[in-house]
Design an enzyme around this catalytic site. Structure first.
Site, short mmCIF file in Angstrom:
data_model
loop_
_atom_site.label_atom_id
_atom_site.label_comp_id
_atom_site.label_asym_id
_atom_site.label_seq_id
_atom_site.Cartn_x
_atom_site.Cartn_y
_atom_site.Cartn_z
N GLY A 81 -70.44 -1.97 -18.16
CA GLY A 81 -69.91 -2.06 -19.54
C GLY A 81 -70.30 -0.85 -20.35
O GLY A 81 -70.58 -0.94 -21.54
N ALA A 82 -70.28 0.33 -19.70
CA ALA A 82 -70.85 1.53 -20.32
C ALA A 82 -69.81 2.46 -20.93
O ALA A 82 -70.10 3.60 -21.26
CB ALA A 82 -71.72 2.28 -19.31
N ARG A 84 -68.55 2.05 -23.78
CA ARG A 84 -68.79 2.12 -25.24
C ARG A 84 -70.03 1.28 -25.59
O ARG A 84 -70.65 0.67 -24.73
CB ARG A 84 -67.57 1.60 -25.99
CG ARG A 84 -67.31 0.13 -25.71
CD ARG A 84 -66.13 -0.40 -26.50
NE ARG A 84 -66.18 -1.86 -26.53
CZ ARG A 84 -65.12 -2.64 -26.33
NH1 ARG A 84 -63.94 -2.12 -26.12
NH2 ARG A 84 -65.27 -3.95 -26.37
N ASP A 110 -64.43 -4.63 -12.23
CA ASP A 110 -64.69 -5.88 -12.94
C ASP A 110 -65.92 -6.49 -12.30
O ASP A 110 -65.90 -6.87 -11.12
CB ASP A 110 -63.47 -6.81 -12.77
CG ASP A 110 -63.67 -8.17 -13.40
OD1 ASP A 110 -64.81 -8.50 -13.79
OD2 ASP A 110 -62.68 -8.92 -13.51
N VAL A 111 -67.00 -6.59 -13.07
CA VAL A 111 -68.27 -7.04 -12.47
C VAL A 111 -68.24 -8.49 -12.01
O VAL A 111 -69.12 -8.92 -11.26
CB VAL A 111 -69.47 -6.82 -13.44
CG1 VAL A 111 -69.68 -5.34 -13.74
CG2 VAL A 111 -69.32 -7.64 -14.71
N SER A 122 -79.47 -12.08 -25.38
CA SER A 122 -79.03 -12.02 -26.79
C SER A 122 -79.85 -13.00 -27.61
O SER A 122 -80.35 -14.01 -27.09
CB SER A 122 -77.55 -12.42 -26.89
OG SER A 122 -77.18 -12.64 -28.23
N TYR A 139 -71.28 -18.38 -24.59
CA TYR A 139 -72.09 -17.16 -24.64
C TYR A 139 -73.59 -17.48 -24.67
O TYR A 139 -74.38 -16.84 -23.97
CB TYR A 139 -71.66 -16.37 -25.88
CG TYR A 139 -72.26 -15.00 -26.06
CD1 TYR A 139 -71.82 -13.91 -25.33
CD2 TYR A 139 -73.26 -14.78 -27.02
CE1 TYR A 139 -72.35 -12.65 -25.52
CE2 TYR A 139 -73.79 -13.52 -27.22
CZ TYR A 139 -73.34 -12.45 -26.47
OH TYR A 139 -73.87 -11.21 -26.68
N ALA A 185 -74.69 -18.55 -21.27
CA ALA A 185 -74.78 -17.39 -20.36
C ALA A 185 -76.03 -16.57 -20.66
O ALA A 185 -76.75 -16.15 -19.75
CB ALA A 185 -73.53 -16.53 -20.49
N LYS A 186 -76.31 -16.34 -21.95
CA LYS A 186 -77.44 -15.46 -22.30
C LYS A 186 -78.78 -16.14 -22.05
O LYS A 186 -79.77 -15.47 -21.72
CB LYS A 186 -77.31 -15.02 -23.76
CG LYS A 186 -76.12 -14.06 -24.01
CD LYS A 186 -76.11 -12.88 -23.05
CE LYS A 186 -75.26 -11.71 -23.54
NZ LYS A 186 -75.18 -10.64 -22.54
P1 NAP Z 1 -68.87 -4.00 -26.35
O1 NAP Z 1 -68.86 -2.88 -27.34
O2 NAP Z 1 -67.81 -5.05 -26.42
O3 NAP Z 1 -68.91 -3.35 -24.90
C1 NAP Z 1 -68.89 -4.17 -23.76
C2 NAP Z 1 -68.25 -3.39 -22.64
O4 NAP Z 1 -68.25 -4.24 -21.47
C3 NAP Z 1 -66.78 -3.02 -22.92
O5 NAP Z 1 -66.55 -1.65 -22.63
C4 NAP Z 1 -66.02 -3.94 -22.00
O6 NAP Z 1 -64.80 -3.40 -21.53
C5 NAP Z 1 -66.99 -4.08 -20.85
N1 NAP Z 1 -66.66 -5.22 -20.01
C6 NAP Z 1 -66.20 -6.44 -20.39
N2 NAP Z 1 -65.97 -7.22 -19.35
C7 NAP Z 1 -66.26 -6.48 -18.25
C8 NAP Z 1 -66.19 -6.74 -16.85
N3 NAP Z 1 -65.78 -7.92 -16.37
N4 NAP Z 1 -66.55 -5.75 -15.99
C9 NAP Z 1 -66.95 -4.54 -16.47
N5 NAP Z 1 -67.04 -4.24 -17.77
C10 NAP Z 1 -66.68 -5.20 -18.66
O7 NAP Z 1 -70.26 -4.81 -26.40
P2 NAP Z 1 -71.73 -4.40 -26.89
O8 NAP Z 1 -71.89 -4.92 -28.26
O9 NAP Z 1 -72.04 -3.01 -26.55
O10 NAP Z 1 -72.59 -5.38 -25.95
C11 NAP Z 1 -73.18 -4.98 -24.72
C12 NAP Z 1 -74.03 -6.12 -24.20
O11 NAP Z 1 -75.00 -6.49 -25.18
C13 NAP Z 1 -73.24 -7.39 -23.90
O12 NAP Z 1 -73.77 -8.03 -22.76
C14 NAP Z 1 -73.47 -8.22 -25.13
O13 NAP Z 1 -73.30 -9.59 -24.87
C15 NAP Z 1 -74.90 -7.86 -25.47
N6 NAP Z 1 -75.26 -8.11 -26.87
C16 NAP Z 1 -74.62 -7.45 -27.90
C17 NAP Z 1 -75.00 -7.74 -29.20
C18 NAP Z 1 -74.37 -7.06 -30.39
O14 NAP Z 1 -74.71 -7.43 -31.53
N7 NAP Z 1 -73.47 -6.13 -30.22
C19 NAP Z 1 -76.01 -8.66 -29.46
C20 NAP Z 1 -76.62 -9.31 -28.39
C21 NAP Z 1 -76.24 -9.01 -27.10
P3 NAP Z 1 -63.40 -3.76 -22.24
O15 NAP Z 1 -63.42 -3.04 -23.53
O16 NAP Z 1 -62.37 -3.22 -21.31
O17 NAP Z 1 -63.38 -5.24 -22.42
#
Ligand code: NAP
Length: 253
Positions: free
Chosen positions: A13-14, A16, A63-64, A142, A154, A157-158
């Site tokens: 998921g890198a 962005r 797709d992971v 999370s 969610y 899962a977390k």
């Molecule tokens: P994000 O900006 O939505 O980035 C997530 C990335 O994962 C996206 O590029 C997405 O691709 C990719 N992805 C989704 N499904 C996938 C799959 N099946 N295989 C491979 N890649 C996939 O999210 P983020 O905020 O950076 O979050 C990153 C992690 O931190 C996540 O696990 C999230 O649950 C966790 N987290 C985030 C927050 C927060 O406040 N942001 C808080 C707690 C935990 P697409 O764009 O193509 O879908």
């Protein structure tokens, strides 16, 4: 350049957000980085940020939650970068809804990406860590693991990832492998922006409102999480395993 030994790191998921910041940070630590996301082309920016700074990176579309795609991705990484010994399971999706309105598909999608995805990736990479006698796994949990309205899928899962992390630590410790979880609070990314959109708020207003509830009075940035992950993946963290670190600008229960 730090004193860290150069290794091959995999960040899912890198393309962005937190994953991109983590990939860039691990490259700055001296590691070669496999940048995995659903769409290989979407990884280009992250890879360019790394290579333009003199680092090594490769974009991998996968797709992971798909076993065959994960196996093919790891095989490609071994061939193009070398055997991976650092894994950050970061890929994630939201499908928020109150329980009575949550579809089975939305439950399965979220559990599939976060839990099944982390399982498949870790299973595919761990043998390279065992062979190397060294490994670092970091799973993205999370603050929602503690329960969050509208996030039955969610939060399950977390919370599940925390149990997964502790079990990895128990099973793999004797091979020089540590496993830890980083549990972010509110981080400004596309994921939280999508939530702001869904509740009909501008992102700046949404962040400002969230900041009032956070002891340090600001929301987190992806680099805040990358910093914690860099610690857990470092050589110096070899005696820290099975831990869950909340990175949320204050304490959580
Ligand atoms: P994000 O900006 O939505 O980035 C997530 C990335 O994962 C996206 O590029 C997405 O691709 C990719 N992805 C989704 N499904 C996938 C799959 N099946 N295989 C491979 N890649 C996939 O999210 P983020 O905020 O950076 O979050 C990153 C992690 O931190 C996540 O696990 C999230 O649950 C966790 N987290 C985030 C927050 C927060 O406040 N942001 C808080 C707690 C935990 P697409 O764009 O193509 O879908």
């Amino acid at each position: 350049m730090s004193t860290t030994e150069q290794r091959v790191a995999v960040v899912t998921g890198a393309a962005r957000g937190i994953g991109a910041a983590t990939a860039v940070r691990l490259a700055a630590e001296g590691h070669a980085v496999a940048v995995i996301d659903l769409d290989e082309a979407a990884c280009k920016d992250t890879v360019e940020r790394i290579t333009s700074a003199g680092g090594r990176a490769v974009a991998v579309g996968a797709d992971v939650s798909d076993e065959a795609q994960v196996q093919a991705a790891v095989a490609r990484i071994v061939e193009e970068l070398g055997a991976p010994t650092i894994l950050v399971n970061n890929a994630g999706v939201l499908r928020d809804n109150l329980l009575f309105k949550m579809s089975v598909t939305d439950w399965d999608t979220v559990l599939g990406v976060h839990l099944r995805g982390s399982f498949l990736m870790t299973k595919a990479v761990q043998k390279h860590m065992v062979d190397a006698g060294f490994g670092r796994v970091v799973n993205l949990s999370s603050s929602s693991a503690l329960g969050n309205r509208g996030q039955a899928n969610y939060s399950a899962a977390k919370a599940g990832l925390q149990g997964f992390t502790k079990t990895l630590a128990l099973e793999l410790g004797k091979f020089g492998i540590t496993a830890n979880a980083v549990a972010p609070g509110f981080i400004a990314t596309e994921m939280t922006k999508a939530t702001a959109d869904r509740v009909g708020m501008g992102f700046d207003d949404y962040k400002a409102a969230a900041a009032t509830q956070i002891p340090v009075q600001r929301v987190g940035e992806p680099e805040d999480i990358a910093n914690a992950i860099a610690f857990f993946t470092g050589e110096a963290a070899g005696f820290v395993s099975g831990q869950v670190l909340y990175v949320a600008g204050g304490p959580l229960d």
